[in-house]
Motif scaffolding. Structure first.
Motif, PDB file in Angstrom:
ATOM      1  N   UNK A   1       0.833  -1.191   0.000  1.00  0.00           N
ATOM      2  CA  UNK A   1       0.000   0.000   0.000  1.00  0.00           C
ATOM      3  C   UNK A   1       0.869   1.242   0.000  1.00  0.00           C
ATOM      4  N   UNK A   2       0.314   2.327  -0.528  1.00  0.00           N
ATOM      5  CA  UNK A   2       0.969   3.632  -0.486  1.00  0.00           C
ATOM      6  C   UNK A   2       0.011   4.583   0.205  1.00  0.00           C
ATOM      7  N   UNK A   3       0.519   5.283   1.217  1.00  0.00           N
ATOM      8  CA  UNK A   3      -0.279   6.277   1.930  1.00  0.00           C
ATOM      9  C   UNK A   3       0.257   7.666   1.641  1.00  0.00           C
ATOM     10  N   UNK A   4      -0.661   8.598   1.457  1.00  0.00           N
ATOM     11  CA  UNK A   4      -0.304   9.995   1.296  1.00  0.00           C
ATOM     12  C   UNK A   4      -0.319  10.623   2.686  1.00  0.00           C
ATOM     13  N   UNK A   5       0.817  11.156   3.125  1.00  0.00           N
ATOM     14  CA  UNK A   5       0.947  11.727   4.455  1.00  0.00           C
ATOM     15  C   UNK A   5       0.120  13.000   4.590  1.00  0.00           C
TER      16      UNK A   5
ATOM     17  N   UNK B   1      -5.074   6.143   0.943  1.00  0.00           N
ATOM     18  CA  UNK B   1      -4.302   4.907   0.862  1.00  0.00           C
ATOM     19  C   UNK B   1      -4.681   4.173  -0.414  1.00  0.00           C
ATOM     20  N   UNK B   2      -3.678   3.675  -1.139  1.00  0.00           N
ATOM     21  CA  UNK B   2      -3.912   2.940  -2.377  1.00  0.00           C
ATOM     22  C   UNK B   2      -3.132   1.636  -2.335  1.00  0.00           C
ATOM     23  N   UNK B   3      -3.812   0.515  -2.591  1.00  0.00           N
ATOM     24  CA  UNK B   3      -3.094  -0.747  -2.720  1.00  0.00           C
ATOM     25  C   UNK B   3      -2.565  -0.818  -4.151  1.00  0.00           C
TER      26      UNK B   3
ATOM     27  N   UNK C   1       4.323   1.365 -10.258  1.00  0.00           N
ATOM     28  CA  UNK C   1       4.074   2.787 -10.005  1.00  0.00           C
ATOM     29  C   UNK C   1       3.408   2.979  -8.640  1.00  0.00           C
ATOM     30  N   UNK C   2       3.752   4.026  -7.938  1.00  0.00           N
ATOM     31  CA  UNK C   2       3.213   4.261  -6.598  1.00  0.00           C
ATOM     32  C   UNK C   2       1.742   4.673  -6.616  1.00  0.00           C
ATOM     33  N   UNK C   3       1.208   5.005  -7.787  1.00  0.00           N
ATOM     34  CA  UNK C   3      -0.216   5.312  -7.875  1.00  0.00           C
ATOM     35  C   UNK C   3      -0.995   4.159  -8.494  1.00  0.00           C
ATOM     36  N   UNK C   4      -0.355   2.988  -8.606  1.00  0.00           N
ATOM     37  CA  UNK C   4      -0.971   1.798  -9.183  1.00  0.00           C
ATOM     38  C   UNK C   4      -0.620   1.681 -10.653  1.00  0.00           C
ATOM     39  N   UNK C   5      -0.806   0.535 -11.203  1.00  0.00           N
ATOM     40  CA  UNK C   5      -0.485   0.303 -12.610  1.00  0.00           C
ATOM     41  C   UNK C   5       0.208  -1.021 -12.783  1.00  0.00           C
TER      42      UNK C   5
END
Length: 174
Positions: free
Chosen positions: A49-53, A58-60, A98-102
């Motif tokens: 997952x990536x979280x935006x501080x 949160x995006x898996x 990619x940190x935003x998915x893909x």
């Protein structure tokens, strides 16, 4: 630290005050692994997952098909991509997503008995052009340091062999 309950806490608020509070109020537990820009990369048994501080979103970006073992996701310095190594008994692979998915790209693989180091076994170059990683011929051989272009290409030996090479990182100035 490597594992932090519920959320990291930071000093913030108005200048001159020392208010401490959760970064992600009401958020799910997080074990911080890697940070870049305003992002944190984390993993659990289901995926990365990536979280935006800044806003707590949160995006898996990757879902595991099997137990991820000792993998640790590492954000590029720009925060655009995540590198990680997945290994099982038959092979290990250095992935980038990619940190935003893909779509996930496979940069390097090793078939048993050769293996890639999964535990902090990948590090980005300061300019995000290369990913450094550790590989060994078999479990009795020392690890060798290599790098591969992040865009894909041929891996290059860096001339360093160490018995238990792990916890890779590069200084921001190289």
């Amino acid at each position: 630290g490597e594992s932090e309950p519920r959320a990291a806490e930071v000093a913030g608020g108005n200048r001159g005050t020392r208010h401490v509070g959760p970064v992600f109020p009401g958020g799910s537990p997080v074990a911080r692994r890697s940070c870049a820009a305003d992002l944190m990369a984390d993993l659990n048994a289901s995926g990365i997952k990536v979280r935006n501080v800044q806003n707590g979103s949160e995006t898996e970006v990757y879902r595991f098909n099997q137990n991820p073992g000792s993998t640790v996701p590492v954000l590029s310095r720009s925060g655009r991509d995540i590198a990680f190594v997945l290994a099982d008994a038959a092979h290990s692979v250095l992935h980038v997503v990619p940190s935003d998915g893909g779509p996930v790209r496979d940069l390097v693989s090793a078939n048993s008995p050769a293996e890639l180091q999964p535990f902090y076994g990948a590090a980005w170059s300061p300019d995000d052009r290369f990913i450094y990683f550790a590989r060994r011929a078999d479990e009795k051989a020392p690890y060798e340091l290599l790098r591969v272009p992040a865009a894909g290409g041929t891996a290059q030996l860096m001339g360093l062999k160490v018995e238990d090479l792990r916890d890779l990182d590069n200084h921001p100035r190289g």
